[in-house]
Scaffold this motif. Structure first.
Motif, PDB file in Angstrom:
ATOM      1  N   THR A  45      33.228  34.700  22.936  1.00  0.00           N
ATOM      2  CA  THR A  45      33.737  33.397  23.380  1.00  0.00           C
ATOM      3  C   THR A  45      34.218  33.465  24.818  1.00  0.00           C
ATOM      4  O   THR A  45      33.896  32.593  25.642  1.00  0.00           O
ATOM      5  CB  THR A  45      34.874  32.929  22.454  1.00  0.00           C
ATOM      6  OG1 THR A  45      34.379  32.797  21.111  1.00  0.00           O
ATOM      7  CG2 THR A  45      35.445  31.595  22.917  1.00  0.00           C
ATOM      8  N   MET A  46      34.968  34.509  25.165  1.00  0.00           N
ATOM      9  CA  MET A  46      35.469  34.642  26.534  1.00  0.00           C
ATOM     10  C   MET A  46      34.326  34.833  27.526  1.00  0.00           C
ATOM     11  O   MET A  46      34.352  34.287  28.629  1.00  0.00           O
ATOM     12  CB  MET A  46      36.467  35.802  26.611  1.00  0.00           C
ATOM     13  CG  MET A  46      37.799  35.482  25.951  1.00  0.00           C
ATOM     14  SD  MET A  46      39.040  36.781  26.151  1.00  0.00           S
ATOM     15  CE  MET A  46      38.442  37.961  24.964  1.00  0.00           C
ATOM     16  N   ARG A  47      33.326  35.599  27.142  1.00  0.00           N
ATOM     17  CA  ARG A  47      32.181  35.817  28.042  1.00  0.00           C
ATOM     18  C   ARG A  47      31.403  34.531  28.276  1.00  0.00           C
ATOM     19  O   ARG A  47      30.851  34.322  29.356  1.00  0.00           O
ATOM     20  CB  ARG A  47      31.274  36.901  27.462  1.00  0.00           C
ATOM     21  CG  ARG A  47      31.874  38.305  27.576  1.00  0.00           C
ATOM     22  CD  ARG A  47      31.012  39.336  26.900  1.00  0.00           C
ATOM     23  NE  ARG A  47      31.530  40.690  27.116  1.00  0.00           N
ATOM     24  CZ  ARG A  47      31.087  41.777  26.501  1.00  0.00           C
ATOM     25  NH1 ARG A  47      30.100  41.663  25.617  1.00  0.00           N
ATOM     26  NH2 ARG A  47      31.607  42.961  26.750  1.00  0.00           N
ATOM     27  N   MET A  48      31.373  33.663  27.278  1.00  0.00           N
ATOM     28  CA  MET A  48      30.724  32.366  27.488  1.00  0.00           C
ATOM     29  C   MET A  48      31.551  31.493  28.430  1.00  0.00           C
ATOM     30  O   MET A  48      30.997  30.782  29.270  1.00  0.00           O
ATOM     31  CB  MET A  48      30.488  31.668  26.150  1.00  0.00           C
ATOM     32  CG  MET A  48      29.357  32.278  25.335  1.00  0.00           C
ATOM     33  SD  MET A  48      28.864  31.279  23.901  1.00  0.00           S
ATOM     34  CE  MET A  48      30.220  31.611  22.769  1.00  0.00           C
ATOM     35  N   ILE A  49      32.861  31.557  28.317  1.00  0.00           N
ATOM     36  CA  ILE A  49      33.717  30.751  29.189  1.00  0.00           C
ATOM     37  C   ILE A  49      33.524  31.139  30.655  1.00  0.00           C
ATOM     38  O   ILE A  49      33.477  30.276  31.538  1.00  0.00           O
ATOM     39  CB  ILE A  49      35.201  30.903  28.772  1.00  0.00           C
ATOM     40  CG1 ILE A  49      35.435  30.208  27.419  1.00  0.00           C
ATOM     41  CG2 ILE A  49      36.135  30.305  29.834  1.00  0.00           C
ATOM     42  CD1 ILE A  49      36.819  30.438  26.838  1.00  0.00           C
ATOM     43  N   VAL A  50      33.373  32.431  30.919  1.00  0.00           N
ATOM     44  CA  VAL A  50      33.215  32.881  32.312  1.00  0.00           C
ATOM     45  C   VAL A  50      31.749  32.958  32.735  1.00  0.00           C
ATOM     46  O   VAL A  50      31.431  33.464  33.810  1.00  0.00           O
ATOM     47  CB  VAL A  50      33.913  34.240  32.553  1.00  0.00           C
ATOM     48  CG1 VAL A  50      35.411  34.111  32.338  1.00  0.00           C
ATOM     49  CG2 VAL A  50      33.342  35.324  31.652  1.00  0.00           C
ATOM     50  N   PRO A  79      38.098  42.355  31.282  1.00  0.00           N
ATOM     51  CA  PRO A  79      37.392  42.641  30.025  1.00  0.00           C
ATOM     52  C   PRO A  79      38.040  43.784  29.268  1.00  0.00           C
ATOM     53  O   PRO A  79      38.795  44.582  29.833  1.00  0.00           O
ATOM     54  CB  PRO A  79      35.990  43.017  30.504  1.00  0.00           C
ATOM     55  CG  PRO A  79      36.209  43.595  31.864  1.00  0.00           C
ATOM     56  CD  PRO A  79      37.374  42.842  32.457  1.00  0.00           C
ATOM     57  N   GLU A  80      37.734  43.860  27.983  1.00  0.00           N
ATOM     58  CA  GLU A  80      38.268  44.960  27.178  1.00  0.00           C
ATOM     59  C   GLU A  80      37.663  46.282  27.624  1.00  0.00           C
ATOM     60  O   GLU A  80      38.336  47.314  27.653  1.00  0.00           O
ATOM     61  CB  GLU A  80      37.984  44.725  25.698  1.00  0.00           C
ATOM     62  CG  GLU A  80      38.609  45.780  24.800  1.00  0.00           C
ATOM     63  CD  GLU A  80      38.440  45.480  23.325  1.00  0.00           C
ATOM     64  OE1 GLU A  80      39.052  46.183  22.506  1.00  0.00           O
ATOM     65  OE2 GLU A  80      37.687  44.546  22.986  1.00  0.00           O
ATOM     66  N   VAL A 155      42.288  37.483  29.854  1.00  0.00           N
ATOM     67  CA  VAL A 155      42.594  38.902  29.677  1.00  0.00           C
ATOM     68  C   VAL A 155      42.317  39.312  28.241  1.00  0.00           C
ATOM     69  O   VAL A 155      42.848  38.741  27.288  1.00  0.00           O
ATOM     70  CB  VAL A 155      44.045  39.235  30.076  1.00  0.00           C
ATOM     71  CG1 VAL A 155      44.204  39.192  31.579  1.00  0.00           C
ATOM     72  CG2 VAL A 155      45.049  38.270  29.445  1.00  0.00           C
ATOM     73  N   ASP A 156      41.452  40.309  28.084  1.00  0.00           N
ATOM     74  CA  ASP A 156      41.020  40.798  26.776  1.00  0.00           C
ATOM     75  C   ASP A 156      41.717  42.121  26.495  1.00  0.00           C
ATOM     76  O   ASP A 156      41.451  43.119  27.162  1.00  0.00           O
ATOM     77  CB  ASP A 156      39.496  40.967  26.791  1.00  0.00           C
ATOM     78  CG  ASP A 156      38.910  41.133  25.391  1.00  0.00           C
ATOM     79  OD1 ASP A 156      39.687  41.223  24.436  1.00  0.00           O
ATOM     80  OD2 ASP A 156      37.671  41.170  25.278  1.00  0.00           O
ATOM     81  N   GLU A 157      42.623  42.132  25.540  1.00  0.00           N
ATOM     82  CA  GLU A 157      43.410  43.309  25.179  1.00  0.00           C
ATOM     83  C   GLU A 157      44.083  43.947  26.404  1.00  0.00           C
ATOM     84  O   GLU A 157      43.888  45.133  26.702  1.00  0.00           O
ATOM     85  CB  GLU A 157      42.526  44.348  24.469  1.00  0.00           C
ATOM     86  CG  GLU A 157      41.949  43.869  23.155  1.00  0.00           C
ATOM     87  CD  GLU A 157      43.010  43.602  22.092  1.00  0.00           C
ATOM     88  OE1 GLU A 157      44.138  44.118  22.219  1.00  0.00           O
ATOM     89  OE2 GLU A 157      42.713  42.857  21.146  1.00  0.00           O
ATOM     90  N   PRO A 158      44.907  43.190  27.141  1.00  0.00           N
ATOM     91  CA  PRO A 158      45.501  43.737  28.371  1.00  0.00           C
ATOM     92  C   PRO A 158      46.510  44.846  28.131  1.00  0.00           C
ATOM     93  O   PRO A 158      46.783  45.628  29.035  1.00  0.00           O
ATOM     94  CB  PRO A 158      46.187  42.513  28.989  1.00  0.00           C
ATOM     95  CG  PRO A 158      46.508  41.634  27.818  1.00  0.00           C
ATOM     96  CD  PRO A 158      45.349  41.812  26.864  1.00  0.00           C
ATOM     97  N   ILE A 184      46.369  30.892  31.276  1.00  0.00           N
ATOM     98  CA  ILE A 184      46.062  32.240  30.794  1.00  0.00           C
ATOM     99  C   ILE A 184      45.452  32.165  29.396  1.00  0.00           C
ATOM    100  O   ILE A 184      46.020  31.534  28.500  1.00  0.00           O
ATOM    101  CB  ILE A 184      47.324  33.119  30.763  1.00  0.00           C
ATOM    102  CG1 ILE A 184      47.939  33.224  32.169  1.00  0.00           C
ATOM    103  CG2 ILE A 184      47.008  34.511  30.216  1.00  0.00           C
ATOM    104  CD1 ILE A 184      49.312  33.866  32.198  1.00  0.00           C
ATOM    105  N   ILE A 185      44.296  32.795  29.240  1.00  0.00           N
ATOM    106  CA  ILE A 185      43.712  33.004  27.916  1.00  0.00           C
ATOM    107  C   ILE A 185      43.938  34.463  27.567  1.00  0.00           C
ATOM    108  O   ILE A 185      43.496  35.363  28.283  1.00  0.00           O
ATOM    109  CB  ILE A 185      42.211  32.673  27.892  1.00  0.00           C
ATOM    110  CG1 ILE A 185      41.981  31.206  28.279  1.00  0.00           C
ATOM    111  CG2 ILE A 185      41.624  32.951  26.506  1.00  0.00           C
ATOM    112  CD1 ILE A 185      40.510  30.821  28.371  1.00  0.00           C
ATOM    113  N   LEU A 186      44.636  34.699  26.482  1.00  0.00           N
ATOM    114  CA  LEU A 186      45.055  36.045  26.087  1.00  0.00           C
ATOM    115  C   LEU A 186      44.434  36.406  24.745  1.00  0.00           C
ATOM    116  O   LEU A 186      44.607  35.695  23.755  1.00  0.00           O
ATOM    117  CB  LEU A 186      46.580  36.102  25.988  1.00  0.00           C
ATOM    118  CG  LEU A 186      47.205  37.335  25.327  1.00  0.00           C
ATOM    119  CD1 LEU A 186      46.985  38.568  26.183  1.00  0.00           C
ATOM    120  CD2 LEU A 186      48.702  37.109  25.089  1.00  0.00           C
ATOM    121  N   SER A 187      43.705  37.508  24.716  1.00  0.00           N
ATOM    122  CA  SER A 187      43.220  38.062  23.453  1.00  0.00           C
ATOM    123  C   SER A 187      43.931  39.385  23.222  1.00  0.00           C
ATOM    124  O   SER A 187      43.911  40.264  24.089  1.00  0.00           O
ATOM    125  CB  SER A 187      41.707  38.269  23.505  1.00  0.00           C
ATOM    126  OG  SER A 187      41.250  38.862  22.307  1.00  0.00           O
TER     127      SER A 187
END
Length: 299
Positions: A45-50, A79-80, A155-158, A184-187
């Motif tokens: 999902t995050m990769r599609m957003i960017v 990215p993670e 941020v993916d698993e920051p 901020i989108i936080l995973s």
């Protein structure tokens, strides 16, 4: 105007449907938690957003319009899977990445030095990336993500690989960015951090959004009759008591879910009658982690 609007986006890889008709609306200046178990579809999902990968169907709008190349300089993506050039000096690395985001060389170096100072890495500026520990490399990667002052930070698993002290430090940085008006989108798998940081959440499981909305409202809607207890002794007898529905025991503290209608005072009397030293007894909100487990198991 929402910073991100995704409408019914889907993505498949061969016969595997990684994301299935997910819709998101993310307000400016908010922290939005994209949560879910491993393999749920968060990273896709995050990769599609960017715009790293394109959805098979559905649409994504950033800053009120479809994706344009110019948007890349308004986005910071961590990215993670971390990616740094190990043989470059830290300062050169950050300046290079800043320039790639459209910053003039002198300003990129200035921003890099300021962030290194803030992250207590100024004395590592001339070190090669490969000479740093994993935790310090994580800090460098984060600086690279925000050096160009992005409006949207993903941020993916920051917090992955960070000790408790640096986890708190990074959490404070994220809160500061939110207070500065950044979106901020936080995973994260750390539900405690998500619970403290997020305004809204979307819980994804098996590619589908199974729970979404304002975090306070979700906790109110899915809240249970909960009690937190800190104790010493053998607490095994609690599992058979009439008010108790379930227990999450950590050895010297426990989260106890009571049956609907059971009074916490009833449990307190039973605890006092048992051979247990109780240091703390308090009613509590249902932790996000409990809601997460409940919803995932049911979906």
């Amino acid at each position: 105007m929402n910073t991100v609007v995704a409408e019914n986006i889907s993505k498949s890889f061969n016969s595997f449907r990684a994301v299935d008709s997910v819709s998101l609306a993310i307000r400016p200046g908010s922290v939005f938690g994209l949560l879910g178990p491993n393999g749920a579809g968060k990273t896709t999902t995050m990769r599609m957003i960017v715009n790293i990968i394109l959805p098979d169907s559905g649409s994504i709008h950033l800053f009120g319009e479809p994706f344009r190349e110019e948007h890349k300089n308004r986005i910071g993506y961590l990215p993670e899977e971390r990616g740094l050039y190990p043989k470059m000096k830290v300062i050169d690395h950050l300046q290079f990445l800043g320039e790639m985001k459209g910053i003039e060389p002198g300003e990129a170096q200035k921003q890099a030095l300021q962030w290194l100072e803030r992250f207590e890495l100024a004395d590592r500026a001339q070190k090669k990336v490969q000479e740093l520990s994993k935790g310090l490399q994580q800090k460098v990667q984060f600086i690279a993500t925000i050096i160009h002052a992005p409006e949207l930070l993903i941020v993916d698993e920051p917090f992955s690989g960070l000790d408790p002290l640096n986890t708190k430090f990074l959490k404070d940085i994220l809160l500061g960015l939110k207070q500065a008006g950044k979106t901020i989108i936080l995973s994260t798998h750390l539900m405690e951090q998500a619970e403290k940081l997020c305004d809204e959440i979307c819980l994804i499981n098996k590619g589908k959004a199974v729970l979404q909305g304002n975090l306070r409202e979700i906790k109110r809607r899915y809240g249970h009759n909960m009690v937190n207890v800190e104790y010493s002794g053998n607490a095994e007898f609690l599992r058979g008591l009439p008010p108790v529905k379930s227990i999450n025991d950590y050895g010297n503290s426990m989260e106890i879910r009571l049956h609907d209608g059971a009074a916490p005072g009833e449990l307190f009397k039973l605890l006092a009658a048992g051979n247990l030293e109780v240091r703390r007894f308090e009613t509590a909100e249902t932790p996000l982690n409990e809601i997460f487990i409940d919803v995932v198991e049911k979906s």
